[in-house]
Design a protein around this motif. Structure first.
Motif, PDB file in Angstrom:
ATOM      1  N   GLY A  72       0.785  -1.225   0.000  1.00  0.00           N
ATOM      2  CA  GLY A  72       0.000   0.000   0.000  1.00  0.00           C
ATOM      3  C   GLY A  72       0.813   1.268   0.000  1.00  0.00           C
ATOM      4  O   GLY A  72       0.464   2.230  -0.688  1.00  0.00           O
ATOM      5  N   GLN A  73       1.892   1.324   0.762  1.00  0.00           N
ATOM      6  CA  GLN A  73       2.679   2.543   0.819  1.00  0.00           C
ATOM      7  C   GLN A  73       3.308   2.858  -0.527  1.00  0.00           C
ATOM      8  O   GLN A  73       3.353   4.022  -0.946  1.00  0.00           O
ATOM      9  CB  GLN A  73       3.777   2.422   1.880  1.00  0.00           C
ATOM     10  CG  GLN A  73       4.549   3.710   2.118  1.00  0.00           C
ATOM     11  CD  GLN A  73       3.655   4.844   2.594  1.00  0.00           C
ATOM     12  OE1 GLN A  73       2.862   4.673   3.523  1.00  0.00           O
ATOM     13  NE2 GLN A  73       3.757   5.994   1.956  1.00  0.00           N
ATOM     14  N   ARG A  97       0.602   4.182  -2.802  1.00  0.00           N
ATOM     15  CA  ARG A  97       0.246   5.552  -2.402  1.00  0.00           C
ATOM     16  C   ARG A  97       1.309   6.545  -2.873  1.00  0.00           C
ATOM     17  O   ARG A  97       0.978   7.622  -3.386  1.00  0.00           O
ATOM     18  CB  ARG A  97       0.096   5.612  -0.882  1.00  0.00           C
ATOM     19  CG  ARG A  97      -0.422   6.946  -0.350  1.00  0.00           C
ATOM     20  CD  ARG A  97      -0.585   6.882   1.167  1.00  0.00           C
ATOM     21  NE  ARG A  97      -1.231   8.085   1.667  1.00  0.00           N
ATOM     22  CZ  ARG A  97      -0.608   9.222   1.938  1.00  0.00           C
ATOM     23  NH1 ARG A  97       0.697   9.308   1.742  1.00  0.00           N
ATOM     24  NH2 ARG A  97      -1.278  10.263   2.396  1.00  0.00           N
ATOM     25  N   SER A 134      -8.149   3.647  -6.548  1.00  0.00           N
ATOM     26  CA  SER A 134      -7.169   3.746  -5.460  1.00  0.00           C
ATOM     27  C   SER A 134      -7.023   5.187  -4.972  1.00  0.00           C
ATOM     28  O   SER A 134      -6.631   5.417  -3.829  1.00  0.00           O
ATOM     29  CB  SER A 134      -5.817   3.198  -5.922  1.00  0.00           C
ATOM     30  OG  SER A 134      -5.300   3.953  -7.008  1.00  0.00           O
ATOM     31  N   TYR A 141      -9.570   5.468  -2.410  1.00  0.00           N
ATOM     32  CA  TYR A 141      -9.208   4.623  -1.265  1.00  0.00           C
ATOM     33  C   TYR A 141      -8.189   5.323  -0.365  1.00  0.00           C
ATOM     34  O   TYR A 141      -8.335   5.333   0.860  1.00  0.00           O
ATOM     35  CB  TYR A 141      -8.644   3.296  -1.762  1.00  0.00           C
ATOM     36  CG  TYR A 141      -8.208   2.363  -0.654  1.00  0.00           C
ATOM     37  CD1 TYR A 141      -9.146   1.609   0.051  1.00  0.00           C
ATOM     38  CD2 TYR A 141      -6.866   2.234  -0.312  1.00  0.00           C
ATOM     39  CE1 TYR A 141      -8.748   0.759   1.076  1.00  0.00           C
ATOM     40  CE2 TYR A 141      -6.454   1.398   0.702  1.00  0.00           C
ATOM     41  CZ  TYR A 141      -7.403   0.656   1.395  1.00  0.00           C
ATOM     42  OH  TYR A 141      -7.006  -0.177   2.407  1.00  0.00           O
ATOM     43  N   TYR A 142      -7.154   5.907  -0.971  1.00  0.00           N
ATOM     44  CA  TYR A 142      -6.070   6.498  -0.187  1.00  0.00           C
ATOM     45  C   TYR A 142      -6.311   7.956   0.190  1.00  0.00           C
ATOM     46  O   TYR A 142      -5.829   8.414   1.234  1.00  0.00           O
ATOM     47  CB  TYR A 142      -4.750   6.401  -0.953  1.00  0.00           C
ATOM     48  CG  TYR A 142      -4.208   5.005  -1.068  1.00  0.00           C
ATOM     49  CD1 TYR A 142      -3.789   4.301   0.055  1.00  0.00           C
ATOM     50  CD2 TYR A 142      -4.124   4.377  -2.307  1.00  0.00           C
ATOM     51  CE1 TYR A 142      -3.303   3.004  -0.048  1.00  0.00           C
ATOM     52  CE2 TYR A 142      -3.629   3.090  -2.423  1.00  0.00           C
ATOM     53  CZ  TYR A 142      -3.223   2.407  -1.292  1.00  0.00           C
ATOM     54  OH  TYR A 142      -2.740   1.120  -1.400  1.00  0.00           O
TER      55      TYR A 142
END
Length: 235
Positions: free
Chosen positions: A18-19, A22, A56, A59-60
């Motif tokens: 995830g990081q 992002r 995404s 999401y983020y």
């Protein structure tokens, strides 16, 4: 469809955590927002440039506005102001100046992204969305006030006056010039910024210059000799 930045075929495979996803979105958005502005950049363009699903972004970051705010405040390129610890003993003035001026130098070690960050800040000034005012209120103003208080302690000034504010702007200007004039410095003397070691030397030089400004100001404030006016200096 607007053209998006190409991806090098020799780039390392993208990680799936995830990081990393992002950060890809933040980096792609930084480039596009800096080049085109907030209004003319679409979330679809950003997702394509980041090799990510458009969902995404929601999401983020919630939405395009949230992504823009996150880009503007990305601590990798724009470290937030860290207020002094009220319970800790105040730092001496050299340590204070070293920490403050380091915030200007460390982001330059990230490479091209810092130029895009500066471009984004300039675009925000021309096409304001409110983020530049937030940057002033949340980071620049409190950092300036903390520097003024540190200078007052160092020089034995009981209450901040215009002279102390002027000195703080003079010192901060050393770091601002490094960012605003980076292209000029690299065109004239690229070795000054050519490596992390060179940047550390530049940082040490700025600290010495800031100390010299403080010493000069202390002499003027304690001396009976009047400070020369601008007209006198030009004569």
């Amino acid at each position: 469809m607007p053209k998006t930045p190409s991806t090098s075929p020799t780039a390392k495979p993208l990680r799936s955590d995830g990081q990393e996803a992002r950060n890809r979105l933040l980096d792609a958005a930084l480039t596009l927002f800096a080049d085109k502005g907030f209004a003319k950049t679409s979330t679809r363009e950003i997702a394509q440039a980041a090799q990510a699903n458009i969902a995404s972004i929601s999401y983020y970051f919630g939405d395009k506005d949230g992504l823009y705010r996150a880009v503007f405040a990305d601590p990798r390129y724009n470290p937030p102001f860290a207020p002094p610890d009220d319970n800790a003993a105040p730092l001496d003035i050299r340590s204070t100046l070293t920490l403050m001026l380091r915030t200007f130098v460390e982001p330059l070690k990230t490479g091209q992204q810092i130029r895009q960050c500066m471009k984004l800040h300039f675009r925000e000034m021309i096409e304001p969305t409110g983020m530049w005012q937030a940057e002033i209120d949340d980071n620049i103003k409190p950092a300036h006030e903390a520097l003024v208080l540190a200078l007052c302690r160092h020089l034995g000034v009981k209450k901040p006056d215009d002279d102390m504010h002027h000195l703080a702007f003079d010192i901060a200007g050393l770091g601002v010039m490094l960012h605003v004039g980076i292209d000029v410095i690299q065109a004239i003397r690229p070795a000054l910024l050519g490596s992390a070691t060179a940047l550390d030397r530049y940082h040490a030089r700025m600290v010495d210059s800031a100390m010299a400004l403080s010493t000069m100001r202390a002499w003027y404030r304690s001396s009976a000799v009047a400070e020369p006016s601008s007209a006198g200096r030009m004569a």
